[in-house]
Design a protein around this motif. Structure first.
Motif, PDB file in Angstrom:
ATOM      1  N   ASN A 140      33.260  -1.750   7.567  1.00 23.95           N
ATOM      2  CA  ASN A 140      32.598  -1.803   8.863  1.00 23.95           C
ATOM      3  C   ASN A 140      32.397  -0.369   9.344  1.00 23.95           C
ATOM      4  OD1 ASN A 140      32.244  -1.821  11.798  1.00 23.95           O
ATOM      5  ND2 ASN A 140      32.771  -3.997  11.690  1.00 23.95           N
ATOM      6  N   ARG A 141      31.133  -0.015   9.601  1.00 26.83           N
ATOM      7  CA  ARG A 141      30.847   1.317  10.134  1.00 26.83           C
ATOM      8  C   ARG A 141      29.662   1.236  11.076  1.00 26.83           C
ATOM      9  NH1 ARG A 141      27.654   5.571   9.305  1.00 26.83           N
ATOM     10  NH2 ARG A 141      26.732   4.903   7.335  1.00 26.83           N
ATOM     11  N   GLN A 142      29.866   1.715  12.288  1.00 23.03           N
ATOM     12  CA  GLN A 142      28.808   1.704  13.295  1.00 23.03           C
ATOM     13  C   GLN A 142      28.012   3.001  13.239  1.00 23.03           C
ATOM     14  OE1 GLN A 142      30.802   0.923  17.004  1.00 23.03           O
ATOM     15  NE2 GLN A 142      30.844  -1.267  16.614  1.00 23.03           N
ATOM     16  N   SER A 143      26.741   2.900  13.614  1.00 25.57           N
ATOM     17  CA  SER A 143      25.883   4.072  13.628  1.00 25.57           C
ATOM     18  C   SER A 143      24.751   3.844  14.623  1.00 25.57           C
ATOM     19  CB  SER A 143      25.334   4.345  12.222  1.00 25.57           C
ATOM     20  OG  SER A 143      24.847   5.663  12.141  1.00 25.57           O
ATOM     21  N   LYS A 144      23.891   4.857  14.761  1.00 28.95           N
ATOM     22  CA  LYS A 144      22.794   4.764  15.727  1.00 28.95           C
ATOM     23  C   LYS A 144      21.645   5.635  15.239  1.00 28.95           C
ATOM     24  CE  LYS A 144      21.954   5.252  20.672  1.00 28.95           C
ATOM     25  NZ  LYS A 144      22.554   5.558  21.970  1.00 28.95           N
ATOM     26  N   GLN A 145      20.426   5.115  15.381  1.00 24.24           N
ATOM     27  CA  GLN A 145      19.218   5.899  15.120  1.00 24.24           C
ATOM     28  C   GLN A 145      18.313   5.731  16.314  1.00 24.24           C
ATOM     29  OE1 GLN A 145      17.036   5.674  11.287  1.00 24.24           O
ATOM     30  NE2 GLN A 145      15.272   5.100  12.547  1.00 24.24           N
ATOM     31  N   ASP A 146      17.907   6.826  16.881  1.00 23.27           N
ATOM     32  CA  ASP A 146      17.117   6.796  18.110  1.00 23.27           C
ATOM     33  C   ASP A 146      17.879   5.953  19.134  1.00 23.27           C
ATOM     34  OD1 ASP A 146      15.141   8.375  16.852  1.00 23.27           O
ATOM     35  OD2 ASP A 146      14.263   6.585  15.961  1.00 23.27           O
ATOM     36  N   ASP A 147      17.289   4.889  19.638  1.00 22.67           N
ATOM     37  CA  ASP A 147      17.976   4.041  20.610  1.00 22.67           C
ATOM     38  C   ASP A 147      18.502   2.757  19.990  1.00 22.67           C
ATOM     39  OD1 ASP A 147      17.627   5.801  22.686  1.00 22.67           O
ATOM     40  OD2 ASP A 147      15.743   4.906  23.361  1.00 22.67           O
ATOM     41  N   ILE A 148      18.498   2.658  18.662  1.00 21.08           N
ATOM     42  CA  ILE A 148      18.944   1.429  18.005  1.00 21.08           C
ATOM     43  C   ILE A 148      20.342   1.618  17.438  1.00 21.08           C
ATOM     44  CG2 ILE A 148      18.491  -0.233  16.164  1.00 21.08           C
ATOM     45  CD1 ILE A 148      15.531   0.475  16.352  1.00 21.08           C
ATOM     46  N   TYR A 150      23.447   0.042  15.237  1.00 20.49           N
ATOM     47  CA  TYR A 150      23.588  -0.889  14.125  1.00 20.49           C
ATOM     48  C   TYR A 150      24.942  -0.681  13.474  1.00 20.49           C
ATOM     49  CZ  TYR A 150      21.984   3.283  11.637  1.00 20.49           C
ATOM     50  OH  TYR A 150      21.844   4.563  11.181  1.00 20.49           O
ATOM     51  N   THR A 151      25.364  -1.705  12.740  1.00 17.98           N
ATOM     52  CA  THR A 151      26.664  -1.676  12.079  1.00 17.98           C
ATOM     53  C   THR A 151      26.503  -2.149  10.647  1.00 17.98           C
ATOM     54  OG1 THR A 151      27.702  -2.242  14.189  1.00 17.98           O
ATOM     55  CG2 THR A 151      29.060  -2.493  12.213  1.00 17.98           C
ATOM     56  N   PHE A 152      27.040  -1.380   9.726  1.00 16.93           N
ATOM     57  CA  PHE A 152      27.120  -1.818   8.340  1.00 16.93           C
ATOM     58  C   PHE A 152      28.390  -2.616   8.194  1.00 16.93           C
ATOM     59  CE2 PHE A 152      24.835   2.360   7.534  1.00 16.93           C
ATOM     60  CZ  PHE A 152      23.592   1.785   7.421  1.00 16.93           C
ATOM     61  N   ILE A 153      28.260  -3.847   7.709  1.00 14.36           N
ATOM     62  CA  ILE A 153      29.409  -4.739   7.513  1.00 14.36           C
ATOM     63  C   ILE A 153      29.315  -5.343   6.127  1.00 14.36           C
ATOM     64  CG2 ILE A 153      30.627  -6.793   8.345  1.00 14.36           C
ATOM     65  CD1 ILE A 153      29.131  -6.350  11.056  1.00 14.36           C
ATOM     66  N   ASP A 154      30.360  -5.177   5.331  1.00 14.80           N
ATOM     67  CA  ASP A 154      30.429  -5.818   4.022  1.00 14.80           C
ATOM     68  C   ASP A 154      31.458  -6.917   4.095  1.00 14.80           C
ATOM     69  OD1 ASP A 154      28.663  -3.823   3.324  1.00 14.80           O
ATOM     70  OD2 ASP A 154      30.091  -2.710   2.085  1.00 14.80           O
ATOM     71  N   LEU A 155      31.087  -8.091   3.600  1.00  8.89           N
ATOM     72  CA  LEU A 155      31.964  -9.260   3.626  1.00  8.89           C
ATOM     73  C   LEU A 155      32.138  -9.808   2.222  1.00  8.89           C
ATOM     74  CD1 LEU A 155      30.240 -11.102   6.624  1.00  8.89           C
ATOM     75  CD2 LEU A 155      32.308  -9.710   6.745  1.00  8.89           C
ATOM     76  N   GLU A 156      33.327 -10.318   1.935  1.00  5.79           N
ATOM     77  CA  GLU A 156      33.577 -11.053   0.689  1.00  5.79           C
ATOM     78  C   GLU A 156      33.972 -12.466   1.054  1.00  5.79           C
ATOM     79  OE1 GLU A 156      36.523  -9.230  -1.809  1.00  5.79           O
ATOM     80  OE2 GLU A 156      35.096  -7.717  -2.539  1.00  5.79           O
ATOM     81  N   ARG A 157      33.461 -13.401   0.265  1.00  6.14           N
ATOM     82  CA  ARG A 157      33.788 -14.806   0.502  1.00  6.14           C
ATOM     83  C   ARG A 157      35.271 -15.042   0.217  1.00  6.14           C
ATOM     84  NH1 ARG A 157      30.750 -19.235   1.434  1.00  6.14           N
ATOM     85  NH2 ARG A 157      28.838 -18.339   0.592  1.00  6.14           N
ATOM     86  N   ILE A 158      35.906 -15.797   1.082  1.00  2.00           N
ATOM     87  CA  ILE A 158      37.301 -16.198   0.874  1.00  2.00           C
ATOM     88  C   ILE A 158      37.283 -17.368  -0.084  1.00  2.00           C
ATOM     89  CG2 ILE A 158      39.383 -17.094   1.972  1.00  2.00           C
ATOM     90  CD1 ILE A 158      38.284 -15.759   4.612  1.00  2.00           C
ATOM     91  N   ARG A 159      37.940 -17.233  -1.205  1.00  2.00           N
ATOM     92  CA  ARG A 159      37.947 -18.296  -2.226  1.00  2.00           C
ATOM     93  C   ARG A 159      39.288 -18.978  -2.261  1.00  2.00           C
ATOM     94  NH1 ARG A 159      32.765 -19.351  -3.525  1.00  2.00           N
ATOM     95  NH2 ARG A 159      31.647 -17.490  -4.070  1.00  2.00           N
TER      96      ARG A 159
END
Length: 159
Positions: A140-148, A150-159
């Motif tokens: 999880n990493r938050q960021s911003k470009q101009d006025d937007i 956004y967050t990068f989120i990587d998820l793995e399915r729980i098996r």
């Protein structure tokens, strides 16, 4: 084989309008390239048409109902199942859109590489709802470009 979905989605689950992206976030495009390069990408015909060409340094597989469709630099198949059969021996394949392909692939996905864009734009293509109880967050990493924002989120399915 791991089936991964990579997508940028808005707060209202919007992913596209008029067969195009709603936003252009350069860091998101760089992340997409970095994650998918050297791997197979699977997409629907409309997604391919919105990109306009096979993406370099990737095996491009396009799903189309048109059995006569031929695309130079890409393999054309008629179903997601057929695309996945072609890639059985690969470590990880990436589903890159569009809406119908994402919906079909969600129950099969092992990983989600999300860019959550903090807007709720008008759209005509949406990503299916995500049941977060089925997933664990691994990045999880938050960021911003101009006025937007956004967050990068990587998820793995729980098996």
């Amino acid at each position: 084989m791991n089936i991964s979905i990579i997508v940028a989605i808005a707060n209202n689950m919007a992913i596209g309008k008029d067969n195009d992206l709603i936003w252009h976030i350069s860091e998101d495009l760089k992340r997409f390239k970095s994650i998918t390069s050297g791997n197979t990408i699977i997409m629907g015909r409309k997604t391919y048409e919105s990109i306009g060409r096979p993406l370099p340094k990737r095996r491009n597989i396009v799903i189309s109902r048109n059995r006569d469709l031929s695309i130079e630099g890409a393999e054309v198949v008629n179903s997601l199942d057929e695309a996945l059969r072609l890639t059985e021996s690969e470590n990880e394949v990436f589903i890159i859109g569009g809406g119908a392909i994402y919906k079909e692939a969600m129950p099969l996905a092992d990983r989600l590489y999300l860019t959550r864009v903090d807007i709720s734009p008008e759209a005509d293509i949406f990503f299916p709802e995500i049941d977060y109880n089925e997933w664990k967050e691994i990045y999880n990493r938050q960021s911003k470009q101009d006025d937007i924002e956004y967050t990068f989120i990587d998820l793995e399915r729980i098996r």
